[in-house]
Design an enzyme around this catalytic site. Sequence first.
Site, short mmCIF file in Angstrom:
data_model
loop_
_atom_site.label_atom_id
_atom_site.label_comp_id
_atom_site.label_asym_id
_atom_site.label_seq_id
_atom_site.Cartn_x
_atom_site.Cartn_y
_atom_site.Cartn_z
N ASN A 170 -4.88 2.21 -1.75
CA ASN A 170 -5.49 0.88 -1.90
C ASN A 170 -6.23 0.72 -3.22
O ASN A 170 -6.76 -0.34 -3.53
CB ASN A 170 -6.42 0.55 -0.72
CG ASN A 170 -7.79 1.17 -0.88
OD1 ASN A 170 -7.95 2.20 -1.53
ND2 ASN A 170 -8.79 0.53 -0.32
N ASP A 212 -10.29 3.09 2.04
CA ASP A 212 -10.54 2.41 3.32
C ASP A 212 -11.34 3.28 4.29
O ASP A 212 -12.31 2.83 4.89
CB ASP A 212 -9.21 2.01 3.98
CG ASP A 212 -8.55 0.83 3.28
OD1 ASP A 212 -9.27 0.01 2.69
OD2 ASP A 212 -7.31 0.74 3.31
N ARG A 232 -2.63 0.33 22.20
CA ARG A 232 -1.80 -0.40 23.17
C ARG A 232 -0.45 0.30 23.34
O ARG A 232 0.00 0.56 24.45
CB ARG A 232 -1.60 -1.84 22.67
CG ARG A 232 -0.72 -2.67 23.55
CD ARG A 232 -0.60 -4.08 23.02
NE ARG A 232 -0.08 -4.14 21.66
CZ ARG A 232 0.08 -5.26 20.97
NH1 ARG A 232 -0.28 -6.40 21.50
NH2 ARG A 232 0.57 -5.23 19.74
N LYS A 250 0.80 -1.23 0.00
CA LYS A 250 0.00 0.00 0.00
C LYS A 250 0.84 1.29 0.00
O LYS A 250 0.40 2.30 -0.53
CB LYS A 250 -0.95 0.01 1.20
CG LYS A 250 -2.13 -0.94 1.03
CD LYS A 250 -3.11 -0.79 2.18
CE LYS A 250 -4.31 -1.69 1.97
NZ LYS A 250 -5.39 -1.42 2.93
P1 ATR Z 1 -3.44 -2.85 10.30
O1 ATR Z 1 -2.68 -2.35 9.12
O2 ATR Z 1 -4.42 -3.95 9.99
O3 ATR Z 1 -4.06 -1.76 11.10
P2 ATR Z 1 -1.18 -3.01 12.08
O4 ATR Z 1 -0.62 -1.81 11.43
O5 ATR Z 1 -0.29 -4.16 12.39
O6 ATR Z 1 -2.36 -3.60 11.21
O7 ATR Z 1 -1.94 -2.56 13.41
C1 ATR Z 1 -2.49 -3.44 14.31
C2 ATR Z 1 -3.18 -2.66 15.43
O8 ATR Z 1 -3.76 -3.59 16.37
C3 ATR Z 1 -2.24 -1.79 16.24
O9 ATR Z 1 -2.93 -0.65 16.70
C4 ATR Z 1 -1.88 -2.72 17.41
O10 ATR Z 1 -1.42 -2.06 18.55
P3 ATR Z 1 0.15 -1.69 18.73
O11 ATR Z 1 0.37 -0.45 17.91
O12 ATR Z 1 0.34 -1.47 20.17
O13 ATR Z 1 0.93 -2.87 18.19
C5 ATR Z 1 -3.21 -3.35 17.65
N1 ATR Z 1 -3.11 -4.63 18.37
C6 ATR Z 1 -2.72 -5.83 17.89
N2 ATR Z 1 -2.77 -6.78 18.85
C7 ATR Z 1 -3.20 -6.18 19.98
C8 ATR Z 1 -3.48 -6.61 21.32
N3 ATR Z 1 -3.31 -7.88 21.68
N4 ATR Z 1 -3.93 -5.70 22.20
C9 ATR Z 1 -4.11 -4.40 21.85
N5 ATR Z 1 -3.87 -3.92 20.61
C10 ATR Z 1 -3.43 -4.79 19.68
#
Ligand code: ATR
Length: 285
Positions: free
Chosen positions: A91, A106, A154, A70
């Site tokens: 996208n 998106d 998180r 992307k």
């Molecule tokens: P995408 O492109 O699908 O958004 P990503 O960029 O990997 O995927 O983002 C995943 C999101 O889910 C992030 O906000 C991640 O939090 P972190 O920035 O702290 O990594 C969140 N996430 C994934 N697993 C998590 C968990 N177990 N608890 C809380 N947040 C989670």
Amino acid sequence: MVSSETKIVGLIGNPVEHSVSPDMHNAAFKELGLDYVYLAFKVEEKFVEEAIDGLKGLEMEGVNVTIPHKSAVMAHLDELDKTARQIGAVNTIKRIDHKLKGFNTDGKGALRALRENFESLKDKNVTLLGAGGAARAISFALAEAGANLKISNRTTSKAEKLIEEIGDKTGNKPALVHQEEEDLKKAVESCEILINSTSVGMAPEEDATLIEAEQMHSDLTVMDIVYNPLETKLLKEAEKAGAETINGLNMLVRQGATSFEIWTGEKAPVKVMEEATKRAMKGKI
Ligand code: ATR
């Protein structure tokens, strides 16, 4: 029937084998009697430039772009629309004569799904969970639509960075919420909309949720971007609390519908796309 006049669109990403986009778009072309076909192309990272050049050379109409390309495709396009530029991710690509233009649908997909429950999103209080790629697209769209946004992630530093960027680029700076039970409860109390844009709750971790029924209220609409399973733990908790729910299929189909409209100039048959996607998901995931 595919013929020598059939226009080609598709998907580039890696992997693409489990994508339901071909099912979604081909059903829409059939419904409207448009002579298009949508194919999935697995493109390795080192061949992104060749894939984009091929799109131009073969005079394809356009493509969707998915993980992990992307951002990488951007350097090879001739033009970017405002949203794609703001978010820094594309996208959807449309060929206009011999030029390629990048879009990002998106965030628009999420807004379209929400607008079926809310006439306007201006001044709506929204808590958004996450600060990754999906969260970025949705939060920029909501900020542009004038929503009062609160972001919780998180990793707090990622949320802070996103908040600063949204503030700088849209003039509508979100507030930060720490991802602690009490902070989230307080934030959600004053909100009409809660959106999960993290991967929490996705199979195989289907029992996970960042918010439970006790932290929600019955005037809330809860949207989840996770679509496997369709009814996530978060949405089950929302139902327990008497809140409205919008599942991940809604946004997925509406981002696809927006891409479809960019390529064809026709209004997308959203319901047909939704049914085809649901059927395809049953077979694939
Ligand atoms: P995408 O492109 O699908 O958004 P990503 O960029 O990997 O995927 O983002 C995943 C999101 O889910 C992030 O906000 C991640 O939090 P972190 O920035 O702290 O990594 C969140 N996430 C994934 N697993 C998590 C968990 N177990 N608890 C809380 N947040 C989670």
